[in-house]
Design a protein around this motif. Structure first.
Motif: not given
Length: 463
Positions: A352-353, A136-141, A7-18
């Motif tokens: 992402g950002q 990593l798609a945790t965004g600017p926050l 499995p691949v891990t994606v961190i962050g459910g914003g636009l990029a992570g989704t």
């Protein structure tokens, strides 16, 4: 027996992570998606949904001879879940792709939650997994804990700028005897409410705006405050000069109130407004309206007082006030390849950002590439880079190859696209040629990577 794909891990459910999680799953690879909300809240989000649109409900101009529109079209042709869902929940916005943000996010949340290869974790993951493939798609926050670990991993400080969101107003509270419905230069469907100002009204508004009390920044924000030029607070624009807003979000050109006659007619020139505040439709029913270009850091009470000085908004009812928050991004030219892999750890990707791209569509594009490449790495395939003649390829080549010393977030634009073999003087025609070349090269690229494309289409039948 076919070996099991890790499995691949994606961190962050914003636009990029989704987008990344969807592309990984659609490629037949299991994915664990971590989203910290609602366990941990952010200073900008209001819901628990995936891909929540924080600043605006607009993805930008949708014509494919515009930079953002070309990026939309490239993503459509690459089966982007974000753009497909945006198209599904589009609301009138003249020449822009705007969405009903509530339906948009809820739909994406349901699609990801129902995908058989997506395991959805509603909890923070405050460390970078030491093994396996991670996006990593945790965004600017990004959370403080994960930001600290990223700092240790990269060996460098984050860079930062300030971003801000515009207020949203109840449509029924807008005086439509004053405001008029029109799109600039009558382009597309008339989907903006326009509040005209004469010179006296504008100068009074600007004076109050510049003198208004701002929200207090936190100590750590004061030390690193740096505005991104593409998203300046309206009060900052006001302070830069008497006419700065009139050449920016309040420009009065191309807007015609049919009730007063065409301002282009010499006899009606005296009726032309000195400045115009635009409001963009926020939902399909037209019940909510976003103040275009009015991202702000004013205190909420000051926002209500000053924005009600705008003709037509004297009794405005605000459902969301403008907010301002710190955005952080990596110095990507020193850290990332054009595949969005970290040079020092190829099994770690970012999107992402966080990587220094600006805008919703660019974040989605980063999610598409990072997700696609994460799935390829999991299958033992070579990661992909897109042609530099495409908007996606040019954008990710820029964040990989720009000068680290002066690196700042970059939105999609034709200035980063390689020059044409033959010069085209007309800007509109030149952008059309850029578009045609991009989409032709993208089609060829897809054919050359037929195995990847075929895999995506095959696994798309899963849902």
């Amino acid at each position: 027996m076919t070996p099991q794909i890790p499995p691949v891990t994606v961190i962050g459910g914003g636009l990029a992570g989704t987008e990344a999680a969807w592309q990984i799953a659609q490629a037949g690879t299991p994915v664990s998606l971590y989203e910290m909300r609602p366990v941990e809240k952010s200073p900008a989000h209001h819901t628990e949904e995936l891909a929540e649109l924080v600043c605006s409900n607009s993805f930008g101009a949708q014509s494919s001879d515009r930079a953002s529109g070309l990026l939309h079209e490239e993503l459509r042709r690459l089966n982007s879940i974000i753009i497909a869902t945006a198209d599904e929940h589009q609301v009138p916005a003249g020449g822009a792709l705007a969405v009903d943000r509530a339906l948009f996010s809820k739909t994406l949340t349901q699609k990801l939650a129902n995908h058989p290869l997506v395991t959805f974790h509603r909890q923070p993951l405050n460390h970078i997994p030491s093994k396996g493939i991670t996006v990593l798609a945790t965004g600017p926050l990004t959370s403080t804990a994960l930001a600290s670990e990223l700092q240790q991993f990269t060996g460098m400080e984050y860079m930062s700028f300030f971003d801000a969101a515009s207020p949203i107003i109840v449509g029924e509270s807008i005086d439509q005897n004053v405001a008029f419905l029109a799109s600039r230069y009558d382009k597309g469907e008339a989907a903006y409410l326009n509040c005209p100002m004469n010179k006296e009204q504008y100068l009074h508004f600007r004076e109050a705006l510049c003198a208004a009390e701002q929200a207090e920044l936190k100590d750590f924000e004061k030390e690193s405050a740096k505005f991104f030029e593409g998203c300046l607070p309206i009060e900052e624009l006001g302070r830069r000069g008497e006419d700065t807003m009139r050449y920016g979000p309040l420009k009065p050109v191309g807007l015609f109130d049919a009730r007063l006659g065409d301002f282009r007619d010499p006899e009606n020139k005296s009726k032309k407004p000195y400045a115009v505040v635009q409001l963009r439709q926020e939902d399909k029913q037209g019940q909510l309206w976003n103040m275009v270009g009015f991202q702000t850091n004013l205190k909420w009470g000051e926002q209500k007082r000053i924005f009600r000085l705008i003709p037509g908004l004297e009794n405005a009812e605000f459902v969301r006030m403008g907010v301002m928050h710190r955005n952080t991004f990596l110095n990507s030219p020193e850290l990332l390849d054009a595949t969005l892999q970290f040079s020092q750890r190829p099994t770690l990707l970012a999107a992402g950002q966080l990587i220094g791209t600006e805008g919703y569509t660019a974040a989605s594009a980063g999610g598409w590439l990072a997700g696609t490449n994460a799935a390829r790495i999991a299958k033992g395939l070579t990661p992909l880079t897109l042609p530099k003649t495409t908007m996606m390829g040019a954008l990710f080549d820029f964040i990989h190859s720009a000068s680290p010393k002066h690196f700042q977030p970059m939105p999609p634009n034709f200035g980063i696209i390689p020059a044409l073999a033959e010069r085209v003087r007309s800007k509109k025609e030149r952008y059309g040629v850029y578009r045609d070349r991009s989409l032709t090269d993208l089609a060829l690229w897809k054919t050359q990577n037929q195995l990847h494309t075929a895999t995506l289409k095959k696994d798309a039948q899963l849902v």
